[in-house]
Design a protein around this motif. Structure first.
Motif, mmCIF file in Angstrom:
data_model
loop_
_atom_site.group_PDB
_atom_site.id
_atom_site.type_symbol
_atom_site.label_atom_id
_atom_site.label_comp_id
_atom_site.label_asym_id
_atom_site.label_seq_id
_atom_site.Cartn_x
_atom_site.Cartn_y
_atom_site.Cartn_z
ATOM 1 N N ARG A 64 -38.415 28.774 -3.044
ATOM 2 C CA ARG A 64 -39.546 29.376 -2.346
ATOM 3 C C ARG A 64 -40.820 28.577 -2.651
ATOM 4 N NH1 ARG A 64 -35.853 32.200 -0.566
ATOM 5 N NH2 ARG A 64 -35.469 34.400 -1.014
ATOM 6 N N PHE A 65 -41.750 28.581 -1.690
ATOM 7 C CA PHE A 65 -43.040 27.952 -1.937
ATOM 8 C C PHE A 65 -44.085 28.589 -1.034
ATOM 9 C CE2 PHE A 65 -41.163 25.438 1.479
ATOM 10 C CZ PHE A 65 -42.212 25.289 2.373
ATOM 11 N N SER A 66 -45.358 28.399 -1.392
ATOM 12 C CA SER A 66 -46.470 28.906 -0.594
ATOM 13 C C SER A 66 -47.627 27.918 -0.630
ATOM 14 C CB SER A 66 -46.936 30.255 -1.149
ATOM 15 O OG SER A 66 -48.193 30.614 -0.585
ATOM 16 N N ASP A 67 -48.278 27.698 0.530
ATOM 17 C CA ASP A 67 -49.474 26.853 0.603
ATOM 18 C C ASP A 67 -50.731 27.621 0.196
ATOM 19 O OD1 ASP A 67 -48.278 24.435 1.624
ATOM 20 O OD2 ASP A 67 -48.062 25.427 3.558
ATOM 21 N N ASP A 68 -50.667 28.933 0.184
ATOM 22 C CA ASP A 68 -51.780 29.809 -0.196
ATOM 23 C C ASP A 68 -53.100 29.381 0.450
ATOM 24 O OD1 ASP A 68 -52.820 32.077 -1.521
ATOM 25 O OD2 ASP A 68 -53.653 30.806 -3.097
ATOM 26 N N GLY A 69 -53.060 29.202 1.765
ATOM 27 C CA GLY A 69 -54.293 28.933 2.494
ATOM 28 C C GLY A 69 -54.621 27.466 2.719
#
Length: 208
Positions: A64-69
């Motif tokens: 899993r990963f996220s760019d967070d904006g």
């Protein structure tokens, strides 16, 4: 059976065109542990512009990963790609950014977040987890000095020593090294040292 993870929680940081990047990494076994670590750092760095994250778990083959904006593809993907290239699993990375007022551009962001992940992995220290044999060696006090020297020479790692009417060394080693240890022990003690197996367990070893 072996895999690569990190030894312990660690963090490091650097400045890129006035933006401060903080890389934090921790070994985790479950998604709950990963999410708890992420939530904790979002609380700690509540005033940061971005808390990008990525984690890879052996159980369930979860990634899993996220760019967070941050712009899509410039943050979370570089972090998880860095983890993949290093072979790390059962780990989570949070890449925190305090924006310094200067835009880095897509390529600059990718390089910055890749570097943040790299320094986080360096701070947490990659280790090779391998299923090793747990062993016990019993010997006389007269033989102890020779046996104590032989164990590391044969690739064994001592976990503890008990002194009673005899000496018992608790240790672990990679399975393929056992035969060499048995030969050396037999030669050094004329076959009087007793070696017992106590099961198998994953232990951290240096990454080759």
């Amino acid at each position: 059976m072996e895999y690569i993870t990190v030894r312990a929680e660690g963090s490091d940081q650097f400045i890129e065109k006035k933006s401060r990047f903080i890389g934090s990494c921790k070994p985790v076994k479950t998604e709950e542990e990963a999410l708890e670590f992420i939530a904790g750092l979002k609380t700690k760095y509540w005033d940061a512009n971005h808390n990008v994250y990525a984690y890879i778990l052996r159980e369930g083959n979860i990634q899993r990963f996220s760019d967070d904006g941050e712009p899509q593809g410039t943050a979370g993907i570089p972090v998880i790609d860095t983890m993949k290239k290093s072979g790390v699993t059962d780990a989570v990375i949070v890449a925190t950014r305090y924006f310094g007022g200067i835009l880095l551009g897509g390529g600059g962001l990718i390089r910055a977040y890749s570097h943040t992940a790299s320094i986080a992995l360096g701070a947490a220290e990659r280790v090779r987890m391998k299923q090793c044999l747990k062993l016990g060696i019993s010997c006389s006090y007269d033989s102890y000095g020779r046996v104590q020297a032989i164990v590391p020479e044969c690739g064994g790692i001592v976990d503890g020593t008990e002194f009673t009417d005899k000496v018992t060394i608790s240790m672990h080693m990679e399975p393929e090294l056992l035969e060499g240890l048995m030969r050396r022990l037999a030669d050094a003690t004329a076959g009087r040292a007793a070696l017992e197996r106590a099961g198998e367990e994953f232990y951290p070893l240096p990454v080759e």
